[in-house]
Design a protein around this motif. Structure first.
Motif, PDB file in Angstrom:
ATOM      1  N   LYS A 251       0.924  -1.423  -0.010  1.00 13.58           N
ATOM      2  CA  LYS A 251       0.087  -0.104   0.028  1.00 13.58           C
ATOM      3  C   LYS A 251       0.596   1.011   0.414  1.00 13.58           C
ATOM      4  O   LYS A 251       0.393   2.460  -0.826  1.00 13.58           O
ATOM      5  CB  LYS A 251      -1.302  -0.113   0.979  1.00 13.58           C
ATOM      6  CG  LYS A 251      -2.289   1.005   1.164  1.00 13.58           C
ATOM      7  CD  LYS A 251      -3.168   0.526   1.998  1.00 13.58           C
ATOM      8  CE  LYS A 251      -4.380   1.303   1.351  1.00 13.58           C
ATOM      9  NZ  LYS A 251      -5.283   1.294   1.771  1.00 13.58           N
TER      10      LYS A 251
ATOM     11  N   TYR B  97       1.776   2.016  -3.542  1.00 13.10           N
ATOM     12  CA  TYR B  97       1.152   2.253  -4.385  1.00 13.10           C
ATOM     13  C   TYR B  97       0.502   3.404  -4.321  1.00 13.10           C
ATOM     14  O   TYR B  97      -0.109   4.499  -5.159  1.00 13.10           O
ATOM     15  CB  TYR B  97      -0.047   1.065  -4.060  1.00 13.10           C
ATOM     16  CG  TYR B  97      -1.641   1.281  -5.198  1.00 13.10           C
ATOM     17  CD1 TYR B  97      -1.135   0.474  -6.409  1.00 13.10           C
ATOM     18  CD2 TYR B  97      -2.966   1.700  -4.918  1.00 13.10           C
ATOM     19  CE1 TYR B  97      -2.434   0.785  -7.003  1.00 13.10           C
ATOM     20  CE2 TYR B  97      -3.529   1.906  -5.152  1.00 13.10           C
ATOM     21  CZ  TYR B  97      -3.551   0.969  -7.322  1.00 13.10           C
ATOM     22  OH  TYR B  97      -4.655   1.764  -7.485  1.00 13.10           O
ATOM     23  N   CYS B  98       0.244   3.920  -3.006  1.00 14.42           N
ATOM     24  CA  CYS B  98      -0.500   5.232  -2.303  1.00 14.42           C
ATOM     25  C   CYS B  98       0.635   6.326  -3.100  1.00 14.42           C
ATOM     26  O   CYS B  98      -0.025   7.586  -3.085  1.00 14.42           O
ATOM     27  CB  CYS B  98      -0.597   4.877  -1.149  1.00 14.42           C
ATOM     28  SG  CYS B  98      -2.422   4.330  -0.450  1.00 14.42           S
TER      29      CYS B  98
ATOM     30  N   PRO C 224      -1.880   8.361  -5.528  1.00 10.80           N
ATOM     31  CA  PRO C 224      -3.095   8.282  -3.965  1.00 10.80           C
ATOM     32  C   PRO C 224      -5.050   8.799  -3.930  1.00 10.80           C
ATOM     33  O   PRO C 224      -4.912   8.508  -3.187  1.00 10.80           O
ATOM     34  CB  PRO C 224      -2.075  10.203  -3.638  1.00 10.80           C
ATOM     35  CG  PRO C 224      -1.836  10.557  -5.297  1.00 10.80           C
ATOM     36  CD  PRO C 224      -1.531   9.246  -5.792  1.00 10.80           C
TER      37      PRO C 224
ATOM     38  N   CYS D   8      -5.468   4.851  -3.594  1.00 15.73           N
ATOM     39  CA  CYS D   8      -5.312   4.487  -2.941  1.00 15.73           C
ATOM     40  C   CYS D   8      -6.146   3.596  -2.076  1.00 15.73           C
ATOM     41  O   CYS D   8      -5.593   2.404  -1.574  1.00 15.73           O
ATOM     42  CB  CYS D   8      -4.840   5.595  -1.850  1.00 15.73           C
ATOM     43  SG  CYS D   8      -3.693   4.615  -0.027  1.00 15.73           S
ATOM     44  N   ASP D   9      -7.135   4.457  -1.615  1.00 19.72           N
ATOM     45  CA  ASP D   9      -7.920   3.200  -0.704  1.00 19.72           C
ATOM     46  C   ASP D   9      -8.598   1.801  -1.161  1.00 19.72           C
ATOM     47  O   ASP D   9      -9.343   1.287  -0.746  1.00 19.72           O
ATOM     48  CB  ASP D   9      -9.840   4.053  -0.212  1.00 19.72           C
ATOM     49  CG  ASP D   9      -9.089   5.411   0.580  1.00 19.72           C
ATOM     50  OD1 ASP D   9      -7.709   5.350   1.259  1.00 19.72           O
ATOM     51  OD2 ASP D   9     -10.012   6.469   0.823  1.00 19.72           O
TER      52      ASP D   9
ATOM     53  N   ASP E 255      -3.078  -4.145   0.982  1.00 20.59           N
ATOM     54  CA  ASP E 255      -2.130  -3.869   0.659  1.00 20.59           C
ATOM     55  C   ASP E 255      -1.626  -4.866   0.802  1.00 20.59           C
ATOM     56  O   ASP E 255      -1.916  -6.058   2.057  1.00 20.59           O
ATOM     57  CB  ASP E 255      -2.079  -3.104   1.994  1.00 20.59           C
ATOM     58  CG  ASP E 255      -1.078  -2.530   2.981  1.00 20.59           C
ATOM     59  OD1 ASP E 255      -0.025  -3.153   2.218  1.00 20.59           O
ATOM     60  OD2 ASP E 255      -0.631  -2.099   3.976  1.00 20.59           O
TER      61      ASP E 255
END
Length: 330
Positions: free
Chosen positions: A142, A145-146, A150, A153-154, A158
């Protein structure tokens, strides 16, 4: 009236008496205060008419008063404990993955709570998903990736989460190289179902205090589901429970859902030692109940009717098998 009509009327009255002597829909007895080793306090109850109507028929106590379960749209779940100071229930789900399963994934079902109830799935839960389809689920570390996406991200699961690297109660990771793990918190029940359509199985982990009192470090991960609940405290309930007022139990009328204070002597809308309660009892109108004749009283009334019938029959002048108007009972 003929003897046949007299007896028919007599049995009609008998049936009415027996119906009146049966238990009423409201509870005049004190409610069970535990199921197994779990205390059952307001707003919950395992007897109908006790507790708050918000949670009616939600808890089930079975196996000789030893097994407590919560009923939800997705099934019945064993209750591990109930906290009334920090209002929540801890549930276990035998369908979820456990350490003993290792990489042998069993068919599972997604946990759900009816949104119309006063229960909510706690934000303190974490969900681990195993062997998800990488073409349909974003399975990546995560933090990395975030940084790259961004705005999305949610939506990522993860794969480098602490829980995947330190599976609770398993003595470390028990997953082989053929199994992937990622951590994701579904925003709704529907998203949990969608995840399960693309993952082999999942499990829920909640964080509890270990009693050390070290703030954020005073947390231990355990398998299960934490469900938070609302505590509908009312002045009527507080007054009913007050020991100086009689120490009643908070309940409700099972027909109207109106508040009732359940006392040993019966039900009342205020508190057990209310002087008006005694007045109501004398005129046979206990709040929330139907005025009932006791079984012993019913037997006495029936005996009296039989005695009266025999006395009338003994004195009744009968002409050609028909009674005169002078000796009719009804």
């Amino acid at each position: 009236m003929s003897p046949l009509q007299s007896y028919s009327m007599f049995f009609s009255i008998l049936i009415i008496i027996l119906l009146q002597s049966s238990p009423t829909s409201s509870q005049s007895h004190l409610c069970r205060s535990s199921c197994g080793n779990i205390p059952i306090n307001y707003p919950f109850a395992i007897d109908d008419g006790c507790g708050s109507p918000y949670y009616r028929h939600m808890l089930i106590c079975s196996d000789n008063n030893t097994k407590l379960q919560l009923r939800t749209p997705s099934g019945k779940y064993p209750v591990k404990s109930i906290s009334y100071s920090d209002p929540h229930l801890l549930l276990s789900d035998p369908y979820m993955w456990s350490c003993q399963d290792r990489d042998n994934f069993r068919p599972t079902r997604s946990f759900s709570i009816d949104s119309s109830t006063h229960f909510t799935v706690s934000l303190q839960n974490d969900y681990l998903f195993f062997n998800c389809d990488p073409e349909k689920v974003i399975v990546e570390p995560k933090p990395l990736y975030c940084e790259r996406f961004p705005d999305r991200c949610d939506s990522s699961c993860d794969s480098s989460s602490y829980l995947c690297r330190h599976l609770p109660e398993c003595g470390g990771s028990v997953l082989g190289s053929r199994v992937s793990c990622c951590s994701y918190y579904p925003k709704a029940t529907q998203s949990l179902r969608l995840m399960l359509q693309n993952c082999a199985t999942y499990t829920s982990v909640y964080w509890r205090s270990n009693g050390a009192g070290n703030g954020p470090y005073d947390q231990v991960a355990e398998y299960g589901i934490r469900v938070d609940f609302e505590f509908p405290v009312t002045m009527k309930c507080l007054l009913c429970q007050e020991t100086t007022k009689g120490g009643g139990v908070c309940g409700f009328d099972t027909k109207t859902h109106e508040f009732l204070c359940l006392c040993k002597q019966g039900n009342v809308t205020t508190y057990c030692k209310d002087p008006n309660f005694e007045k109501h009892k004398r005129i046979g109108a206990v709040a929330g109940t139907v005025t009932a004749v006791s079984s012993a009283g019913a037997i006495g009334v029936v005996g009296g009717i039989f005695w009266y019938l025999r006395k009338v029959r003994a004195k009744a002048p009968v002409t050609c098998g028909v009674q005169s108007n002078e000796n009719r009972i009804f």
